[in-house]
Scaffold this active site. Structure first.
Site, PDB file in Angstrom:
ATOM      1  N   GLY A 167       7.396  -2.845  12.668  1.00 29.08           N
ATOM      2  CA  GLY A 167       6.201  -2.062  12.914  1.00 29.08           C
ATOM      3  C   GLY A 167       5.500  -2.537  14.176  1.00 29.08           C
ATOM      4  O   GLY A 167       6.115  -2.688  15.230  1.00 29.08           O
ATOM      5  N   HIS A 168       4.207  -2.818  14.063  1.00 32.08           N
ATOM      6  CA  HIS A 168       3.398  -3.153  15.237  1.00 32.08           C
ATOM      7  C   HIS A 168       3.537  -4.613  15.659  1.00 32.08           C
ATOM      8  O   HIS A 168       3.088  -4.983  16.728  1.00 32.08           O
ATOM      9  CB  HIS A 168       1.936  -2.820  14.933  1.00 32.08           C
TER      10      HIS A 168
END
Length: 282
Positions: free
Chosen positions: A259-260
């Site tokens: 993800g981030h």
């Protein structure tokens, strides 16, 4: 494995240095060319703890808490990107670093680009993982503001976990230890007020005047790799590809199943990209 177990075989120190008005928490490990690691909004240097051992074998790794973040002095006014770049400039001077590689995630990438454009002589190479600063998506900005402020106002494990889970592709990436570390930071007296000042960049008008401009991208002379992920909630991989194409010496890399925080969820893939980009044999 826990976060600090990952660091057990690596010599490192955590200390504070004074940079202007900011008592700044810094982690240093390794020797060689300086490599500065910069976290995202509401984050702290532990976001890079899984990367320190692999990178400290080749570099002088410097991870730190931004102003208003972590265990650095909390913010009593809104902080815009110029505040972060000024602080970075002062930190490099304080640590005796004339020229460094910069690796920034989200807000850290935003700061890295702005700094590299303004001070090309101080930056060797850039690694930008899911960098901010080119998009102003209302839904994303509101989600960051809501989750972050809720966690700071009421730092229960549940609210902290909800904020961290938004960053990750896999729920298992949000470990109990990571929740506890962030909970201790967010529970500091005055942190909720500090968070409000940090989140000014999620205000549309303030964000707009801080965005990275095409001219600034064109002024980045440092060779740069823009790292995006398969599951980044801040925006599509096309945004990272577009940034890479606008940089004079940019290239793009994609990390799957992250993800981030690719540096946290897929550290081995992240290390390969960093070491290759910095021209070091893994």
């Amino acid at each position: 494995m826990t976060l600090w177990t990952d660091l057990a075989t690596t010599a490192f120190r955590v200390h504070t240095v004074q940079v202007g008005a900011w008592s700044t928490r810094v982690l240093e490990a390794g020797t060689g060319e300086p490599l500065v690691l910069m976290h995202g909004t509401g984050g702290h240097l532990e976001a890079y703890a899984r990367n320190v051992p692999a990178l400290a074998g080749r570099f002088r790794v410097i991870a730190y808490d931004f102003p208003g973040h972590g265990h650095t002095t909390l913010a009593t006014r809104d902080l815009e990107i110029a505040d972060y770049t000024t602080h970075l400039h002062g930190l490099l001077d304080t640590l005796g670093v004339e020229r460094a590689h910069l690796s920034g995630e989200s807000l850290g990438g935003w700061v890295a680009v702005k700094y590299a454009a303004a001070h090309p002589d101080r930056v060797a190479r850039l690694v930008l993982n899911t960098p901010g600063g080119t998009m102003a998506t209302p839904e994303v900005m509101e989600r960051i503001r809501t989750l972050s402020q809720a966690a700071a106002d009421d730092p229960t494990p549940e609210r902290i976990r909800a904020r961290l889970a938004w960053l990750m592709a896999e729920p298992a990436s949000v470990t109990e230890e990571l929740v506890a570390i962030r909970q201790a930071i967010y529970a500091q007296p005055g942190f909720a007020a500090s968070m409000r000042h940090l989140l000014c960049l999620q205000d549309p008008d303030i964000r707009r005047r801080n965005l990275i401009t095409p001219a600034e991208l064109g002024a980045v002379t440092a060779p740069t790799v823009v790292v995006w992920t398969s599951d980044d909630p801040s925006g599509p991989a096309a945004a990272g590809l577009e940034m890479a194409e606008q940089l004079p010496h940019g290239r793009f890399a994609l990390i799957d199943r992250a993800g981030h925080w690719p540096q946290w969820e897929q550290p081995d893939a992240f290390h390969r990209i960093v070491l290759e980009h910095l021209a070091v044999a893994a």
